[in-house]
Design an enzyme around this catalytic site. Structure first.
Site, short mmCIF file in Angstrom:
data_model
loop_
_atom_site.label_atom_id
_atom_site.label_comp_id
_atom_site.label_asym_id
_atom_site.label_seq_id
_atom_site.Cartn_x
_atom_site.Cartn_y
_atom_site.Cartn_z
CG HIS A 1 -12.45 2.70 -2.81
ND1 HIS A 1 -11.64 3.11 -4.02
CD2 HIS A 1 -11.61 2.80 -1.81
CE1 HIS A 1 -10.34 3.21 -3.62
NE2 HIS A 1 -10.26 2.99 -2.25
CB SER B 1 -7.16 2.73 -2.71
OG SER B 1 -7.59 4.05 -2.31
CE1 TYR C 1 -3.89 2.09 0.33
CE2 TYR C 1 -2.76 3.35 2.07
CZ TYR C 1 -3.79 3.23 1.21
OH TYR C 1 -4.90 4.35 1.10
CG ASP D 1 -14.11 3.71 -6.26
OD1 ASP D 1 -14.28 4.64 -5.47
OD2 ASP D 1 -13.02 3.13 -6.25
#
Length: 714
Positions: free
Chosen positions: A679, A560, A480, A644
């Protein structure tokens, strides 16, 4: 404007289940995406945006493009011979009862449970711990396909009333419904247009919530949301009469939350303009005429009120403590100059919760959990003995609680709920799942590898015991690296499928995350963002250099901000990995802040308007802009969803269109666009199974690997 969706033909070869190559049996047609002449100018530099029209999620042209792309992608995936076997195995793996930690409200314990393949977990309750469970709210009845989810609940202190939030199609916009908990009778009107908000009751009279004004002339899903507002809703009155407490144009803040202390004495308000740093306010509710009092008047650090004893406030803060500390102050004079340490900062990042009159300090030690129990004056009482090395969370409850529940998990330890006796310190298993998985067959190791600038970065690596390090093991590298988010050990049922078929799962803790506090986070923001990509690239290089895998067997994945990570990595190092999975990614770094609440991400990213230097830095790594013509990229499956409204799908649309235009070579570059999904939160189990089966099928197929289970006879 009329946009025509035109095809060109690409021939794709398929396998038989025996592992031998077949002659091509199908033609896949990539849509050729029409270009427009849109050009933006930044500091005198013209930047073309030929696929700008894909930002309009309301247009018929965009809808036709989505349909055409999905037809290509599904056509490709359908012809992977072992795809259906993977889906069947995932269904079996996920078909077990999952029970979540209970919470006590009034006379009832409430808990979520999923029988196995239910699209949404059901909220149950039972009177007392030994009572007979009954269904309280079943979100599977909201809509047949499970695309309306239960997104949160809030009970009054006496448990007589509950307000619950629902999300439709995965959107961040919520509706709130109030119900009499005993009779299950709906009370008052349904509240609408709630976003990025919890619900906090003031007695039994009403509750606080936050929202934005819905965009009027723009799409509700992609239009910019600018000023958050904290409201008070009085029960049985119209929402139009709700009182604005804080925010709006008079106090422009992008994120505002309001919550009450357990004794209902204080309303606490957190206000922020970005995802890091917040102001802090309190209001003594003993008299409506009391003003809102400023505790912290700037956005430089993070703070929240953890608990109180009358006018004594306990505050969790990063002020003068990058790894966080707990301080105390009197509400009559709460400015930071008067703060005194209760639990001082240590070398490890601190998160806290309270229950039974105690403070539970959750320390992160090299991305692993350590729990310590303190009294309210900061005296250490004990370290909580955990089942092993992994992640523990929970330890929250009321001041009168004698016990508390927590969940422990690790890569090979299915999420298990424990009941903890606050006085004795004893933990006992409350619910343990029955998963088709043998943890003794696998091992997890933590390594520390060296990034480009010499920084040591930790990484967890999980695989079967006895795995041969021959450079040919399919490896799923996931990370991430942003927004102070920490990736700690956790169990994923769907990940079993990858591991049991000889795959390796690797999870590095990149800079930009919160694993080592504020300094680690800031080292991956703005003009330091390249550190995050370098850390990820170095993780892949470590796995290759140590013969865990090789480029032909490496898949990189993230969602993301992690989707941005994958997009930047594959544009900078297109030959590092064979397969790339950028999911719901932030792909246009020059325009991300013009959609929904994207402007709040500027603390991490900066914006193209900040300075010429910042503009050039962003354009250099922005995945949409960093793609180069006549370049061979990894086999790529971009994933996004039509609802999203956090990272709008236009990011992925424009990236996929540019990738398909520039890419050369045999690797497929596809986009998979989920419908009636957002999302990620609230996604039905049925869609989750399909998504994960498609990822694994795409990865193995493009690595020229047939997973062992696919060779087995039915």
């Amino acid at each position: 404007m009329k946009i025509k969706i035109l095809p060109f033909v690409i021939i794709v070869g398929l396998w038989s289940c025996s592992g031998t190559k077949e002659e091509p049996v199908t033609n896949l047609k990539y849509p050729i995406t029409q270009k427009v002449d849109t050009v933006d100018t930044y500091f005198g530099v013209d930047v073309p945006d030929p696929y700008r029209w894909l930002e309009d999620d309301r247009s018929e042209e965009t809808a036709q493009w989505v349909k055409a792309q999905n037809e290509v992608t599904q056509g490709y995936l359908t012809h992977i011979p072992f795809r259906d076997k993977l889906k069947t195995r995932l269904e079996k793996l996920l078909d077990y009862e999952r029970v979540y930690s209970p919470t006590l409200h009034g006379e009832y314990y409430y808990f979520y449970k999923n029988d196995g393949l239910q699209n949404q977990s059901v909220l149950y309750r039972k009177k007392g711990e030994d009572g007979e469970p009954e269904v309280f709210i079943d979100p599977n009845t909201f809509k047949e396909d499970g695309t309306i989810s239960l997104a949160g609940t809030s009970f009054t202190n006496d448990g007589s009333l509950v307000a619950y939030l629902i999300s439709e199609g995965g959107s961040d916009w919520r509706k709130a419904i109030v119900m009499n908990a005993e009779s299950k009778e709906i009370i008052g009107d349904t509240l609408i247009d709630i976003k990025f908000s919890g619900l906090s009751w003031k007695g039994n009279e009403g509750f606080y919530y936050s929202s934005y004004d819905k965009p009027k002339d723009e799409s509700a899903l992609s239009g910019k949301t600018q000023y958050h507002k904290l409201y008070y809703h009085k029960l049985n009155t119209p929402q139009s009469n709700d009182k604005l407490i804080f925010g709006g144009e008079a106090q422009p803040r992008r994120y505002i939350s309001g919550y009450l202390t357990e004794d209902d004495q204080y309303l606490v308000i957190n206000a922020a303009v970005s995802t890091s740093g917040n102001e802090l306010y309190i209001k003594d509710l003993s008299d409506d005429s009391n003003p809102i009092v400023t505790v912290v008047d700037n956005f430089e650090k993070d703070h929240y009120v953890l608990d109180n004893e009358g006018s004594r406030l306990l505050i969790h803060t990063s002020l003068n403590a990058p790894n966080n500390r707990i301080v105390e102050v009197n509400a009559s004079n709460p400015a930071p100059d008067n703060w005194k340490d209760v639990i001082p900062e240590t070398e490890n990042v601190l998160n806290t919760s309270t229950a039974g009159g105690k403070i539970f300090a959750n320390y992160m030690v090299d991305a692993k959990t350590q729990i310590k129990q303190f009294d309210r004056n900061g005296k250490l009482e004990r370290e909580v003995k955990l089942p092993g090395i992994g992640s523990a969370y929970g330890f929250g409850g009321r001041i009168t609680d004698e016990s508390v529940y927590y969940t422990f998990t690790s890569f090979t330890y299915p999420s298990t709920i424990f009941k903890y006796n606050i006085t004795s310190g004893e933990s006992v298993i409350y619910v343990q799942p029955d998963v088709d998985f043998d943890p003794e067959a696998y091992e997890t190791n933590q390594v520390f590898y060296t990034s480009k600038d010499g920084t040591k970065v930790p990484m967890f690596i999980t695989h079967k015991k006895g795995l041969e390090l021959n450079g040919k093991n399919p490896t799923y590298l996931y990370a991430y690296g942003g927004f102070n988010v920490s990736l700690t050990p956790s169990f994923s049922t769907s990940r079993i499928l990858w591991l049991e078929n000889g795959g390796i799962y690797a999870q590095p803790n990149l800079r930009g995350g919160g694993e080592y506090g504020e300094a680690w986070h800031v080292a991956g923001t703005k003009m330091n963002k390249q550190n995050v990509f370098d850390d990820f690239i170095a993780a892949g290089e470590y796995l290759i250099a140590n013969a865990y895998t090789s480029s032909d067997y490496l898949a990189i994945a993230g969602g993301s901000n992690g989707g941005l990570l994958v997009g930047a990595t594959m544009t900078q190092r297109p030959h590092l990995a064979k397969v790339a999975f950028p999911a719901v990614g932030v792909m246009d770094m020059l325009r991300y802040h013009t959609f929904t609440a994207g402007a709040g991400w500027a603390f991490d990213y900066g914006t193209a308007e900040d300075s010429k230097e910042m503009f050039e830095y962003l354009r250099n790594y922005s995945p949409v802009h960093a793609l180069k013509a006549e370049t061979a990229y990894p086999a790529t499956m971009v994933t996004t969803a039509d609802h999203d409204d956090r990272v709008v799908p236009a990011h992925s649309f424009k990236f996929a269109a540019t990738l398909q235009e520039y890419h050369v070579g045999d690797n497929p570059v596809l986009i998979r666009i989920e419908t009636d999904a957002g999302h990620g939160a609230g996604t039905p189990i049925s869609k989750t199974i399909e998504q994960q089966a498609d990822r694994y099928a795409f990865a193995w197929y493009n690595m020229d690997v047939i997973p062992p289970m696919a060779k087995e006879k039915q």
